[in-house]
Scaffold this motif. Structure first.
Motif, PDB file in Angstrom:
ATOM      1  N   UNK A   1      -2.905   0.233  -4.089  1.00  0.00           N
ATOM      2  CA  UNK A   1      -2.542  -1.125  -3.695  1.00  0.00           C
ATOM      3  C   UNK A   1      -1.984  -1.815  -4.929  1.00  0.00           C
ATOM      4  N   UNK A   2      -0.685  -2.085  -4.935  1.00  0.00           N
ATOM      5  CA  UNK A   2       0.022  -2.658  -6.097  1.00  0.00           C
ATOM      6  C   UNK A   2      -0.204  -1.811  -7.352  1.00  0.00           C
ATOM      7  N   UNK A   3      -0.048  -0.492  -7.223  1.00  0.00           N
ATOM      8  CA  UNK A   3      -0.215   0.501  -8.288  1.00  0.00           C
ATOM      9  C   UNK A   3      -1.617   0.565  -8.867  1.00  0.00           C
ATOM     10  N   UNK A   4      -2.607   0.049  -8.168  1.00  0.00           N
ATOM     11  CA  UNK A   4      -4.013   0.180  -8.549  1.00  0.00           C
ATOM     12  C   UNK A   4      -4.657   1.133  -7.545  1.00  0.00           C
ATOM     13  N   UNK A   5      -5.223   2.271  -8.019  1.00  0.00           N
ATOM     14  CA  UNK A   5      -5.798   3.238  -7.073  1.00  0.00           C
ATOM     15  C   UNK A   5      -7.005   2.655  -6.329  1.00  0.00           C
ATOM     16  N   UNK A   6      -6.976   2.801  -5.007  1.00  0.00           N
ATOM     17  CA  UNK A   6      -8.072   2.309  -4.172  1.00  0.00           C
ATOM     18  C   UNK A   6      -9.064   3.436  -3.912  1.00  0.00           C
TER      19      UNK A   6
ATOM     20  N   UNK B   1       0.853  -1.189   0.000  1.00  0.00           N
ATOM     21  CA  UNK B   1       0.000   0.000   0.000  1.00  0.00           C
ATOM     22  C   UNK B   1       0.887   1.236   0.000  1.00  0.00           C
ATOM     23  N   UNK B   2       0.704   2.094  -0.993  1.00  0.00           N
ATOM     24  CA  UNK B   2       1.477   3.333  -1.096  1.00  0.00           C
ATOM     25  C   UNK B   2       0.515   4.504  -1.274  1.00  0.00           C
ATOM     26  N   UNK B   3       1.050   5.697  -1.102  1.00  0.00           N
ATOM     27  CA  UNK B   3       0.286   6.921  -1.303  1.00  0.00           C
ATOM     28  C   UNK B   3       0.992   7.728  -2.379  1.00  0.00           C
ATOM     29  N   UNK B   4       0.236   8.121  -3.426  1.00  0.00           N
ATOM     30  CA  UNK B   4       0.803   8.874  -4.532  1.00  0.00           C
ATOM     31  C   UNK B   4       0.100  10.208  -4.671  1.00  0.00           C
TER      32      UNK B   4
END
Length: 63
Positions: A34-39, A4-7
């Motif tokens: 989540x895995x470069x898919x926006x949540x 999980x990342x924040x862009x």
């Protein structure tokens, strides 16, 4: 590897406000991915011509 990342993404959009009418503004979206898919979008804000930062809830996308 982080799952999980924040862009932060910035793009030009046409916005409408009651005071100024239609305007082109740089809108910044802070999205959780989540895995470069926006949540979901955590926050969005725009920068005015005068350098102020305003929340995007104050203006309507189109009219």
């Amino acid at each position: 590897m982080k799952l999980i990342t924040i862009k932060r993404i910035t793009k030009q959009e046409k916005r409408y406000t009651e005071e100024m009418g239609m305007l082109n503004a740089r809108v910044t979206y802070i999205k959780q991915t989540f895995l470069n898919i926006p949540i979901r979008t955590l926050h969005s804000y725009r920068e005015t011509y005068y350098g102020e930062v305003k929340d995007c809830c104050e203006c309507v996308l189109s009219r």
